[in-house]
Design an enzyme around this catalytic site. Structure first.
Site, PDB file in Angstrom:
ATOM      1  N   GLY A  11      49.853  32.867  49.916  1.00 54.27           N
ATOM      2  CA  GLY A  11      49.114  32.879  51.180  1.00 54.27           C
ATOM      3  C   GLY A  11      49.131  31.534  51.866  1.00 54.27           C
ATOM      4  N   THR A  45      39.671  34.727  47.539  1.00 55.86           N
ATOM      5  CA  THR A  45      38.345  34.920  46.931  1.00 55.86           C
ATOM      6  C   THR A  45      37.354  35.262  48.055  1.00 55.86           C
ATOM      7  OG1 THR A  45      38.080  32.509  47.083  1.00 55.86           O
ATOM      8  CG2 THR A  45      38.684  33.383  44.934  1.00 55.86           C
ATOM      9  N   PRO A  46      37.573  36.407  48.736  1.00 59.33           N
ATOM     10  CA  PRO A  46      36.736  36.720  49.911  1.00 59.33           C
ATOM     11  C   PRO A  46      35.308  37.055  49.524  1.00 59.33           C
ATOM     12  CG  PRO A  46      38.081  38.606  49.308  1.00 59.33           C
ATOM     13  CD  PRO A  46      38.495  37.498  48.395  1.00 59.33           C
ATOM     14  N   THR A 102      39.350  28.694  45.684  1.00 50.26           N
ATOM     15  CA  THR A 102      37.975  28.187  45.711  1.00 50.26           C
ATOM     16  C   THR A 102      37.080  29.189  44.980  1.00 50.26           C
ATOM     17  OG1 THR A 102      38.434  27.163  47.836  1.00 50.26           O
ATOM     18  CG2 THR A 102      36.107  27.444  47.232  1.00 50.26           C
ATOM     19  N   CYS A 158      37.112  30.266  55.313  1.00 49.19           N
ATOM     20  CA  CYS A 158      36.454  29.573  54.197  1.00 49.19           C
ATOM     21  C   CYS A 158      35.046  29.035  54.432  1.00 49.19           C
ATOM     22  CB  CYS A 158      37.354  28.473  53.685  1.00 49.19           C
ATOM     23  SG  CYS A 158      38.811  29.177  52.900  1.00 49.19           S
ATOM     24  N   LYS A 218      32.405  31.753  54.013  1.00 50.02           N
ATOM     25  CA  LYS A 218      32.515  32.290  52.655  1.00 50.02           C
ATOM     26  C   LYS A 218      32.001  31.290  51.615  1.00 50.02           C
ATOM     27  CE  LYS A 218      36.842  31.995  50.787  1.00 50.02           C
ATOM     28  NZ  LYS A 218      36.822  31.116  49.615  1.00 50.02           N
ATOM     29  N   PHE A 274      41.180  31.200  65.065  1.00 46.82           N
ATOM     30  CA  PHE A 274      39.912  30.504  64.782  1.00 46.82           C
ATOM     31  C   PHE A 274      39.964  29.023  65.127  1.00 46.82           C
ATOM     32  CE2 PHE A 274      40.022  27.916  60.861  1.00 46.82           C
ATOM     33  CZ  PHE A 274      41.252  28.267  60.331  1.00 46.82           C
TER      34      PHE A 274
HETATM   35  P1  NAD Z   1      45.506  34.434  51.404  1.00 44.27           P
HETATM   36  O1  NAD Z   1      44.783  35.699  51.558  1.00 44.27           O
HETATM   37  O2  NAD Z   1      46.278  33.872  52.544  1.00 44.27           O
HETATM   38  O3  NAD Z   1      46.523  34.557  50.182  1.00 44.27           O
HETATM   39  C1  NAD Z   1      46.173  35.065  48.926  1.00 44.27           C
HETATM   40  C2  NAD Z   1      47.356  35.857  48.380  1.00 44.27           C
HETATM   41  O4  NAD Z   1      47.062  36.240  47.035  1.00 44.27           O
HETATM   42  C3  NAD Z   1      47.636  37.155  49.142  1.00 44.27           C
HETATM   43  O5  NAD Z   1      48.956  37.127  49.643  1.00 44.27           O
HETATM   44  C4  NAD Z   1      47.443  38.249  48.101  1.00 44.27           C
HETATM   45  O6  NAD Z   1      48.359  39.329  48.240  1.00 44.27           O
HETATM   46  C5  NAD Z   1      47.691  37.499  46.812  1.00 44.27           C
HETATM   47  N1  NAD Z   1      47.099  38.116  45.632  1.00 44.27           N
HETATM   48  C6  NAD Z   1      45.831  38.546  45.460  1.00 44.27           C
HETATM   49  N2  NAD Z   1      45.659  39.025  44.221  1.00 44.27           N
HETATM   50  C7  NAD Z   1      46.840  38.914  43.590  1.00 44.27           C
HETATM   51  C8  NAD Z   1      47.284  39.245  42.278  1.00 44.27           C
HETATM   52  N3  NAD Z   1      46.456  39.749  41.383  1.00 44.27           N
HETATM   53  N4  NAD Z   1      48.571  38.997  41.973  1.00 44.27           N
HETATM   54  C9  NAD Z   1      49.417  38.472  42.878  1.00 44.27           C
HETATM   55  N5  NAD Z   1      49.053  38.127  44.128  1.00 44.27           N
HETATM   56  C10 NAD Z   1      47.769  38.342  44.485  1.00 44.27           C
HETATM   57  O7  NAD Z   1      44.444  33.358  50.906  1.00 44.27           O
HETATM   58  P2  NAD Z   1      44.458  31.779  51.158  1.00 44.27           P
HETATM   59  O8  NAD Z   1      43.949  31.484  52.523  1.00 44.27           O
HETATM   60  O9  NAD Z   1      45.761  31.222  50.709  1.00 44.27           O
HETATM   61  O10 NAD Z   1      43.307  31.314  50.152  1.00 44.27           O
HETATM   62  C11 NAD Z   1      43.508  31.316  48.759  1.00 44.27           C
HETATM   63  C12 NAD Z   1      42.370  30.548  48.102  1.00 44.27           C
HETATM   64  O11 NAD Z   1      42.422  29.181  48.531  1.00 44.27           O
HETATM   65  C13 NAD Z   1      40.980  31.049  48.467  1.00 44.27           C
HETATM   66  O12 NAD Z   1      40.158  30.937  47.357  1.00 44.27           O
HETATM   67  C14 NAD Z   1      40.534  30.091  49.568  1.00 44.27           C
HETATM   68  O13 NAD Z   1      39.143  29.953  49.595  1.00 44.27           O
HETATM   69  C15 NAD Z   1      41.170  28.803  49.127  1.00 44.27           C
HETATM   70  N6  NAD Z   1      41.464  27.858  50.220  1.00 44.27           N
HETATM   71  C16 NAD Z   1      41.995  28.298  51.393  1.00 44.27           C
HETATM   72  C17 NAD Z   1      42.311  27.381  52.395  1.00 44.27           C
HETATM   73  C18 NAD Z   1      42.899  27.816  53.710  1.00 44.27           C
HETATM   74  O14 NAD Z   1      43.054  26.977  54.578  1.00 44.27           O
HETATM   75  N7  NAD Z   1      43.235  29.074  53.922  1.00 44.27           N
HETATM   76  C19 NAD Z   1      42.112  26.016  52.165  1.00 44.27           C
HETATM   77  C20 NAD Z   1      41.577  25.609  50.951  1.00 44.27           C
HETATM   78  C21 NAD Z   1      41.267  26.529  49.974  1.00 44.27           C
HETATM   79  C1  UGA Z   2      38.473  23.868  56.342  1.00 45.69           C
HETATM   80  C2  UGA Z   2      38.356  22.442  55.823  1.00 45.69           C
HETATM   81  O1  UGA Z   2      38.528  21.527  56.914  1.00 45.69           O
HETATM   82  C3  UGA Z   2      39.410  22.173  54.744  1.00 45.69           C
HETATM   83  O2  UGA Z   2      39.214  20.871  54.200  1.00 45.69           O
HETATM   84  C4  UGA Z   2      39.261  23.210  53.646  1.00 45.69           C
HETATM   85  O3  UGA Z   2      40.267  23.014  52.667  1.00 45.69           O
HETATM   86  C5  UGA Z   2      39.391  24.586  54.247  1.00 45.69           C
HETATM   87  O4  UGA Z   2      38.373  24.777  55.259  1.00 45.69           O
HETATM   88  C6  UGA Z   2      39.192  25.679  53.235  1.00 45.69           C
HETATM   89  O5  UGA Z   2      38.566  25.495  52.221  1.00 45.69           O
HETATM   90  O6  UGA Z   2      39.671  26.752  53.586  1.00 45.69           O
HETATM   91  P1  UGA Z   2      40.017  25.127  58.098  1.00 45.69           P
HETATM   92  O7  UGA Z   2      38.970  26.178  58.028  1.00 45.69           O
HETATM   93  O8  UGA Z   2      41.433  25.514  57.933  1.00 45.69           O
HETATM   94  O9  UGA Z   2      39.731  24.001  56.991  1.00 45.69           O
HETATM   95  O10 UGA Z   2      39.927  24.364  59.503  1.00 45.69           O
HETATM   96  P2  UGA Z   2      38.882  23.300  60.122  1.00 45.69           P
HETATM   97  O11 UGA Z   2      39.663  22.317  60.872  1.00 45.69           O
HETATM   98  O12 UGA Z   2      37.951  22.791  59.119  1.00 45.69           O
HETATM   99  O13 UGA Z   2      38.092  24.180  61.177  1.00 45.69           O
HETATM  100  C7  UGA Z   2      37.190  25.198  60.773  1.00 45.69           C
HETATM  101  C8  UGA Z   2      36.450  25.705  61.991  1.00 45.69           C
HETATM  102  O14 UGA Z   2      35.521  24.728  62.456  1.00 45.69           O
HETATM  103  C9  UGA Z   2      37.346  26.033  63.171  1.00 45.69           C
HETATM  104  O15 UGA Z   2      36.883  27.192  63.819  1.00 45.69           O
HETATM  105  C10 UGA Z   2      37.189  24.820  64.063  1.00 45.69           C
HETATM  106  O16 UGA Z   2      37.466  25.090  65.407  1.00 45.69           O
HETATM  107  C11 UGA Z   2      35.739  24.482  63.837  1.00 45.69           C
HETATM  108  N1  UGA Z   2      35.398  23.073  64.116  1.00 45.69           N
HETATM  109  C12 UGA Z   2      35.972  22.073  63.415  1.00 45.69           C
HETATM  110  C13 UGA Z   2      34.442  22.775  65.083  1.00 45.69           C
HETATM  111  O17 UGA Z   2      33.894  23.687  65.731  1.00 45.69           O
HETATM  112  N2  UGA Z   2      34.111  21.471  65.321  1.00 45.69           N
HETATM  113  C14 UGA Z   2      34.689  20.455  64.626  1.00 45.69           C
HETATM  114  O18 UGA Z   2      34.331  19.278  64.902  1.00 45.69           O
HETATM  115  C15 UGA Z   2      35.637  20.759  63.651  1.00 45.69           C
END
Ligand code: NAD
Ligand code: UGA
Length: 465
Positions: free
Chosen positions: A14, A92-93, A132, A279, A282, A341
């Site tokens: 992802g 981890t929704p 996470t 995130c 969540k 977003f």
């Molecule tokens: P995502 O939904 O984009 O990707 C997750 C992938 O895992 C999906 O493609 C899904 O099909 C796959 N998956 C689920 N269960 C599976 C299984 N049993 N076997 C194989 N594949 C499986 O999610 P994401 O945004 O990459 O987030 C992943 C984690 O990282 C979450 O816990 C999130 O909180 C954390 N995180 C996300 C961000 C971000 O910017 N999106 C940043 C930091 C941390």
């Molecule tokens: C956020 C954190 O910034 C990352 O460090 C973290 O890894 C990630 O969540 C995660 O755990 O998924 P992200 O959600 O991708 O990253 O993007 P951000 O830049 O943090 O923005 C989040 C939201 O807050 C957006 O809607 C953005 O427009 C809003 N935002 C951000 C504001 O409204 N004001 C700000 O000053 C900053």
């Protein structure tokens, strides 16, 4: 265990798994990196010209390493068997059923990966929690893996916590130059050895003093704490934005003045229509749930305030639009600029656009939506999850460009801060709209005086009219 990590597998292709592994492959040509996913369509996209996610700079590094030391595959058992180190990077929704519904993170995907690793490992592995998760999640993973070890003496596992801090839209920049990398593990000799192996991967491009090592629980909690602190700053400035609107203060000037204090700092003080993304909400809810389950109700209430303000801000903005359009938006065409977003991503998860648009649809406004990176299918899917699908069908048009969206509209509502919205020909737009024409800037990106000179009525978050 083994002397050097030569093969890395990441389960979950992802927003985190894909870019993180592309970066590891890019920086470590001697390591074979395989990213697997149960969604075979997504894997096919990772193997195609059009990657499943849009992220500036990602395409280049994937194309350079793919087929050499970066592989995308649906064969999960094989990738697990062959790896020395396995990242768990699945979603981890927030749970939408049962105990903890609407609050706790759903750990079923993490657990299912742990069971698949237990089944197919065949040899010692380092298992790295990248998703996470709540504090102590590593304990559950270890428990499952230890059971497998009892039946197969070839096996040995070390579980590390290595949360990801990248933000979407800047993932490649964040991964190549992170503020810090955090690795948590056990204090035992084996635990320290596993930490050393993971450190030695990041060390190739991250200065050693920015690689922090802690115990497992500190690492897991630090991730939730970091997101809670970031979200809290946005809710703090958004709370101030309401005070500004009521008093004549300007939230940009307040943020600037407050952020100038080096103890506070100027980042994450941009007032907005509310934070979105998969995130922040969540993870803050996960923290609140954790505190409640630890009987720390005061702490839970404190963090819940961050979410309450965010929901209130979205609602407040939608209500402002309705009020300023003479208390009725029924059958009025409203152009929505931006559905992602934040800018530079096509991700719409928990986007504030969904909530503001839904409030307007409930009032029977006709929405003409434009976003440069979000597909019509995605927009309809998100809105259909919030309001009656027939209403979405009837009242929503998705437009190919912002001029088309604005033509004939009573108002424009800016919900994502895409740079292109700053550079549009607003005189041309004004002449194509119904009059009086209004602009509601939920991102503070437009030049209000210029728009007013053209003839627009303007409303921007955190500023008095
Ligand atoms: P995502 O939904 O984009 O990707 C997750 C992938 O895992 C999906 O493609 C899904 O099909 C796959 N998956 C689920 N269960 C599976 C299984 N049993 N076997 C194989 N594949 C499986 O999610 P994401 O945004 O990459 O987030 C992943 C984690 O990282 C979450 O816990 C999130 O909180 C954390 N995180 C996300 C961000 C971000 O910017 N999106 C940043 C930091 C941390
Ligand atoms: C956020 C954190 O910034 C990352 O460090 C973290 O890894 C990630 O969540 C995660 O755990 O998924 P992200 O959600 O991708 O990253 O993007 P951000 O830049 O943090 O923005 C989040 C939201 O807050 C957006 O809607 C953005 O427009 C809003 N935002 C951000 C504001 O409204 N004001 C700000 O000053 C900053």
């Amino acid at each position: 265990m083994f002397s050097k990590v030569e093969k890395v597998t990441c389960v979950g292709a992802g927003y985190v798994g894909g870019p993180t592994c592309a970066m590891i492959a890019h920086k470590c040509p001697d390591i074979q990196v395989t990213v697997v996913d149960m969604n075979s369509e997504k894997i096919a996209e990772w193997n195609s010209e059009k990657l499943p996610i849009y992220e500036p700079g990602l395409h280049e590094i994937v194309m350079a390493a793919r087929g050499k030391n970066l592989h995308f595959s649906s064969d999960i058992p094989k990738a697990i068997r062959e790896a020395d180190l396995i990242f768990i990077s699945v979603n981890t929704p927030t749970k939408n059923y049962g105990r903890g519904k609407g609050m706790a993170p759903d750990l079923k995907y993490v657990e299912s990966v742990a069971r698949t690793i237990a089944q197919h490992a065949g040899a010692p592995k380092i298992v790295v929690e990248k998703s996470t998760v709540p504090v102590k999640a590593a304990e559950s993973i270890s428990f499952i893996l230890r059971e497998a070890q009892k039946n197969d003496t070839r096996l040995a596992f070390q579980v590390l916590s290595n949360p990801e801090f990248l933000a979407e839209g800047t993932a490649i920049r964040d991964l190549s130059n992170p503020d810090r990398v955090l690795i948590g593990g056990e204090s035992t000799k084996e635990g320290q050895e596993a930490i050393h192996h993971l450190v030695s991967i990041y060390e190739r491009w991250v200065p050693r003093d920015r690689i922090l090592t802690t115990n497992t629980w500190s690492s897991e909690l630090s991730k939730l704490a970091a997101n809670a602190f970031l979200a809290q700053r946005i809710s703090s400035i958004n709370a101030m934005s309401a005070v500004c609107e009521a008093t004549g203060a300007d939230v940009r000037e307040v943020a600037h003045a407050v952020g100038f204090d080096s103890r506070i700092g100027n980042k994450f003080l941009q007032a907005s229509v509310g934070f979105g993304g998969s995130c922040f909400q969540k993870d803050v809810l996960s923290l609140v749930y954790l505190c409640e389950s630890l009987n720390l109700q005061k702490v839970a209430d404190y963090w819940m305030g961050v979410i309450d303000i965010n929901n209130w801000q979205r609602r407040r903005f939608a209500d402002k639009i309705i009020a300023e359009l003479f208390n009725t938006v029924t059958d009025k065409r409203i152009a929505i600029f931006g559905f992602a977003f934040k800018k530079n991503t096509g991700d719409t998860r928990e986007s504030s656009s969904i909530y503001v648009s839904s409030h307007l649809l409930e009032e029977h406004a006709k929405l003409a939506i434009y976003d440069p990176k979000v597909s019509e299918k995605q927009i309809r899917m998100e809105l259909g999850n919030n309001v009656d699908k027939q209403i979405v069908e009837k009242l929503v048009t998705v437009c190919a460009d912002p001029y088309e969206a604005a033509a004939g509209a009573h108002a424009i509502v800016v919900l994502t801060e895409w740079d292109e919205f700053k550079e549009l020909d607003y005189s041309r737009i004004y002449s194509s709209m119904q009059h009086p024409a209004a602009i509601f800037d939920g991102r503070l990106i437009l030049d209000q005086p210029v728009l007013r000179d053209i003839g627009f009525r303007t409303f921007a978050i955190g500023t008095a009219p």
